[in-house]
Scaffold this motif. Sequence first.
Motif, PDB file in Angstrom:
ATOM      1  N   SER A  20      48.128  32.950  35.291  1.00 15.03           N
ATOM      2  CA  SER A  20      47.917  34.377  35.553  1.00 15.03           C
ATOM      3  C   SER A  20      48.464  34.736  36.925  1.00 15.03           C
ATOM      4  O   SER A  20      48.799  33.852  37.729  1.00 15.03           O
ATOM      5  N   ALA A  21      48.517  36.034  37.173  1.00 12.08           N
ATOM      6  CA  ALA A  21      49.086  36.526  38.431  1.00 12.08           C
ATOM      7  C   ALA A  21      48.368  35.898  39.620  1.00 12.08           C
ATOM      8  O   ALA A  21      47.141  35.920  39.686  1.00 12.08           O
ATOM      9  N   SER A  22      49.129  35.355  40.543  1.00 10.18           N
ATOM     10  CA  SER A  22      48.521  34.694  41.703  1.00 10.18           C
ATOM     11  C   SER A  22      49.559  34.618  42.824  1.00 10.18           C
ATOM     12  O   SER A  22      50.744  34.842  42.600  1.00 10.18           O
ATOM     13  N   HIS A  45      52.844  37.642  40.435  1.00  9.02           N
ATOM     14  CA  HIS A  45      51.902  38.467  41.193  1.00  9.02           C
ATOM     15  C   HIS A  45      52.311  39.921  41.000  1.00  9.02           C
ATOM     16  O   HIS A  45      53.435  40.214  40.590  1.00  9.02           O
ATOM     17  N   SER A  46      51.418  40.853  41.349  1.00 11.47           N
ATOM     18  CA  SER A  46      51.702  42.253  41.020  1.00 11.47           C
ATOM     19  C   SER A  46      52.577  42.941  42.063  1.00 11.47           C
ATOM     20  O   SER A  46      52.488  42.659  43.257  1.00 11.47           O
ATOM     21  N   LEU A  47      53.351  43.866  41.541  1.00  9.68           N
ATOM     22  CA  LEU A  47      53.996  44.866  42.385  1.00  9.68           C
ATOM     23  C   LEU A  47      53.089  46.096  42.330  1.00  9.68           C
ATOM     24  O   LEU A  47      52.752  46.591  41.241  1.00  9.68           O
ATOM     25  N   LEU A 133      50.420  45.083  32.860  1.00 10.91           N
ATOM     26  CA  LEU A 133      50.079  46.265  33.641  1.00 10.91           C
ATOM     27  C   LEU A 133      48.609  46.190  34.010  1.00 10.91           C
ATOM     28  O   LEU A 133      47.737  46.165  33.141  1.00 10.91           O
ATOM     29  N   ASN A 134      48.356  46.145  35.307  1.00 12.13           N
ATOM     30  CA  ASN A 134      46.987  46.059  35.786  1.00 12.13           C
ATOM     31  C   ASN A 134      46.590  47.447  36.277  1.00 12.13           C
ATOM     32  O   ASN A 134      47.089  47.909  37.291  1.00 12.13           O
ATOM     33  N   VAL A 135      45.746  48.111  35.489  1.00  9.49           N
ATOM     34  CA  VAL A 135      45.329  49.460  35.900  1.00  9.49           C
ATOM     35  C   VAL A 135      44.074  49.296  36.745  1.00  9.49           C
ATOM     36  O   VAL A 135      42.963  49.215  36.231  1.00  9.49           O
ATOM     37  N   LEU A 218      36.613  32.751  44.413  1.00  4.98           N
ATOM     38  CA  LEU A 218      37.267  32.282  43.188  1.00  4.98           C
ATOM     39  C   LEU A 218      36.224  32.227  42.068  1.00  4.98           C
ATOM     40  O   LEU A 218      35.021  32.196  42.334  1.00  4.98           O
ATOM     41  N   SER A 219      36.713  32.212  40.831  1.00  3.97           N
ATOM     42  CA  SER A 219      35.788  32.279  39.688  1.00  3.97           C
ATOM     43  C   SER A 219      35.069  30.946  39.470  1.00  3.97           C
ATOM     44  O   SER A 219      35.439  29.912  40.036  1.00  3.97           O
ATOM     45  N   THR A 220      34.034  31.002  38.651  1.00  3.10           N
ATOM     46  CA  THR A 220      33.358  29.792  38.168  1.00  3.10           C
ATOM     47  C   THR A 220      33.488  29.812  36.636  1.00  3.10           C
ATOM     48  O   THR A 220      33.799  30.867  36.074  1.00  3.10           O
ATOM     49  N   LEU A 244      42.626  35.681  27.639  1.00  5.23           N
ATOM     50  CA  LEU A 244      41.414  35.484  28.444  1.00  5.23           C
ATOM     51  C   LEU A 244      41.823  35.150  29.874  1.00  5.23           C
ATOM     52  O   LEU A 244      42.542  34.189  30.120  1.00  5.23           O
ATOM     53  N   THR A 245      41.372  35.979  30.798  1.00  4.80           N
ATOM     54  CA  THR A 245      41.536  35.621  32.212  1.00  4.80           C
ATOM     55  C   THR A 245      40.161  35.730  32.853  1.00  4.80           C
ATOM     56  O   THR A 245      39.399  36.611  32.487  1.00  4.80           O
ATOM     57  N   SER A 246      39.851  34.846  33.736  1.00  3.63           N
ATOM     58  CA  SER A 246      38.565  34.729  34.445  1.00  3.63           C
ATOM     59  C   SER A 246      37.773  33.548  33.940  1.00  3.63           C
ATOM     60  O   SER A 246      37.315  33.533  32.788  1.00  3.63           O
ATOM     61  N   GLY A 247      37.621  32.560  34.786  1.00  2.81           N
ATOM     62  CA  GLY A 247      36.690  31.473  34.506  1.00  2.81           C
ATOM     63  C   GLY A 247      37.208  30.349  33.627  1.00  2.81           C
ATOM     64  O   GLY A 247      36.425  29.481  33.248  1.00  2.81           O
ATOM     65  N   VAL A 248      38.501  30.325  33.284  1.00  4.30           N
ATOM     66  CA  VAL A 248      39.010  29.173  32.536  1.00  4.30           C
ATOM     67  C   VAL A 248      39.305  28.068  33.554  1.00  4.30           C
ATOM     68  O   VAL A 248      40.203  28.202  34.381  1.00  4.30           O
ATOM     69  N   THR A 268      44.027  31.006  37.258  1.00  5.79           N
ATOM     70  CA  THR A 268      44.431  31.120  38.667  1.00  5.79           C
ATOM     71  C   THR A 268      43.521  30.272  39.558  1.00  5.79           C
ATOM     72  O   THR A 268      43.977  29.358  40.233  1.00  5.79           O
ATOM     73  N   SER A 269      42.215  30.550  39.537  1.00  5.95           N
ATOM     74  CA  SER A 269      41.299  29.877  40.477  1.00  5.95           C
ATOM     75  C   SER A 269      41.444  28.359  40.421  1.00  5.95           C
ATOM     76  O   SER A 269      41.537  27.681  41.450  1.00  5.95           O
ATOM     77  N   GLN A 270      41.465  27.823  39.206  1.00  2.89           N
ATOM     78  CA  GLN A 270      41.526  26.380  39.030  1.00  2.89           C
ATOM     79  C   GLN A 270      42.824  25.817  39.605  1.00  2.89           C
ATOM     80  O   GLN A 270      42.852  24.739  40.180  1.00  2.89           O
TER      81      GLN A 270
HETATM   82  C1  LIG Z   1      44.419  34.926  45.460  1.00  5.31           C
HETATM   83  C2  LIG Z   1      44.535  35.699  44.177  1.00  5.31           C
HETATM   84  C3  LIG Z   1      45.599  36.590  43.991  1.00  5.31           C
HETATM   85  C4  LIG Z   1      45.701  37.332  42.810  1.00  5.31           C
HETATM   86  N1  LIG Z   1      46.752  38.206  42.627  1.00  5.31           N
HETATM   87  C5  LIG Z   1      46.777  38.995  41.529  1.00  5.31           C
HETATM   88  C6  LIG Z   1      47.823  39.950  41.336  1.00  5.31           C
HETATM   89  O1  LIG Z   1      48.750  40.078  42.131  1.00  5.31           O
HETATM   90  N2  LIG Z   1      47.766  40.718  40.216  1.00  5.31           N
HETATM   91  C7  LIG Z   1      46.783  40.606  39.295  1.00  5.31           C
HETATM   92  O2  LIG Z   1      46.795  41.321  38.290  1.00  5.31           O
HETATM   93  N3  LIG Z   1      45.814  39.689  39.434  1.00  5.31           N
HETATM   94  C8  LIG Z   1      45.779  38.898  40.521  1.00  5.31           C
HETATM   95  N4  LIG Z   1      44.781  37.989  40.664  1.00  5.31           N
HETATM   96  C9  LIG Z   1      43.782  37.826  39.589  1.00  5.31           C
HETATM   97  C10 LIG Z   1      44.160  36.632  38.690  1.00  5.31           C
HETATM   98  O3  LIG Z   1      45.379  36.866  38.023  1.00  5.31           O
HETATM   99  C11 LIG Z   1      43.075  36.346  37.633  1.00  5.31           C
HETATM  100  O4  LIG Z   1      43.012  37.414  36.706  1.00  5.31           O
HETATM  101  C12 LIG Z   1      41.695  36.140  38.251  1.00  5.31           C
HETATM  102  O5  LIG Z   1      41.763  35.268  39.366  1.00  5.31           O
HETATM  103  C13 LIG Z   1      40.730  35.551  37.210  1.00  5.31           C
HETATM  104  O6  LIG Z   1      41.190  34.339  36.709  1.00  5.31           O
HETATM  105  P1  LIG Z   1      40.658  32.900  37.221  1.00  5.31           P
HETATM  106  O7  LIG Z   1      39.221  32.841  36.907  1.00  5.31           O
HETATM  107  O8  LIG Z   1      41.470  31.907  36.473  1.00  5.31           O
HETATM  108  O9  LIG Z   1      40.889  32.862  38.696  1.00  5.31           O
HETATM  109  C14 LIG Z   1      44.691  37.205  41.814  1.00  5.31           C
HETATM  110  C15 LIG Z   1      43.647  36.292  42.001  1.00  5.31           C
HETATM  111  C16 LIG Z   1      43.553  35.552  43.169  1.00  5.31           C
HETATM  112  C17 LIG Z   1      42.425  34.586  43.333  1.00  5.31           C
END
Ligand SMILES: Cc1cc2nc3c(=O)[nH]c(=O)nc-3n(C[C@H](O)[C@H](O)[C@H](O)COP(=O)(O)O)c2cc1C
Length: 341
Positions: A20-22, A45-47, A133-135, A218-220, A244-248, A268-270
């Motif tokens: 995911s975006a990071s 990562h997002s623009l 697209l992240n609204v 970071l997520s758990t 699914l994003t968050s907590g994997v 991302t977190s992991q």
């Molecule tokens: C340091 C960091 C930067 C992130 N940058 C973006 C981003 O640029 N755009 C976006 O949509 N989400 C961003 N996220 C959110 C992640 O893409 C992801 O949705 C979120 O961390 C949940 O997933 P995880 O539990 O695997 O961390 C970011 C997260 C972190 C921790």
Amino acid sequence: MIDLSTRYLGLELASPLVASASPLTKRLDGVRALEDGGASAIVMHSLYEEEIAFDQQAHDHFLDFGSEAFAEALDYVPFPQTSPGPEQYLDLLREAKAAVDVPIIGSLNGDTPGGWTRYAGMIEEAGADALELNVFLLASDPDVAGADVEAHTLDVVREVCERTSIPVAVKISTFWSSILDVARRLDRAGADGLVLFNRFYQPDIDLEAFEVLPRLTLSTPESARIAVRWIGMLDGHVDADMALTSGVHDAEGALKGIAAGATVTMMTSQILKHGPGRFREIEADLRTWLEEKEYDSVAQLRGALSRRGSRDEEAFVRANYKATLDAWRPPSTRRGPIPGR
Ligand SMILES: Cc1cc2nc3c(=O)[nH]c(=O)nc-3n(C[C@H](O)[C@H](O)[C@H](O)COP(=O)(O)O)c2cc1C
């Protein structure tokens, strides 16, 4: 051999494990490391709308993550904490596309319809295989009704979809009266994918400085439950693929998301904690679990425990609120009787 292949946003992926975006994608070596580590697709990562609007260095929305990152796990210098701007974003995307074989998903982040959405077309021209697209809309005005927030979000999605012909996934938050209704309307507005859920980073109060400060945690693994529940509820109600994003954090987390109906599970977190090599480790664990349970493919598992797929149709719906609360036992009772008493 277990077939892990997955079709997400019309893209053929080797596995359901997506980055995911990071901040890892802010540098080309980070993008390469994600592919080498086993990510089957990479979301950039997002623009941000404000970067486009003012074409200036935007403050990063995701501050303060440095202490938990895995800086030592790869030979990286620290990732830039600000984004370099729209033109550099497109350049990096072009370079990323040329550098790796896995699909690259561009990411746009904004909340108002307007000129910035033309970047959807530019991201396509730069070679992205799809767009996320992240609204990022936090309803902070008490005079704005929920229905208006929804209409506004849908306008942004429609506008972005009109400006590009690559598939568009929408990363949404949990903050709606009816997630099912909003998700279905996004689906009808042209979203090819729904990414559940956007993690809002809650500010914290620093009592010493007596200030409200942004704070990223970071997520758990528990963070995944809310998305797993709603993916399970949405399965069958939308044509859009669900991510699914968050907590994997491990194979178990990914398997739960897939069983609920997710097409891909993102991390991302992991990865920030342990490095991109986690993708391959988790992939191996996925295979082992599927083999042990005698599945031939990940597709066979998808939705097996969703609201429509499971034998217990109402399991995700029933709040079971009272039963859940009643099941709580004080820790001493849970451990059983204390010997000698
Ligand atoms: C340091 C960091 C930067 C992130 N940058 C973006 C981003 O640029 N755009 C976006 O949509 N989400 C961003 N996220 C959110 C992640 O893409 C992801 O949705 C979120 O961390 C949940 O997933 P995880 O539990 O695997 O961390 C970011 C997260 C972190 C921790």
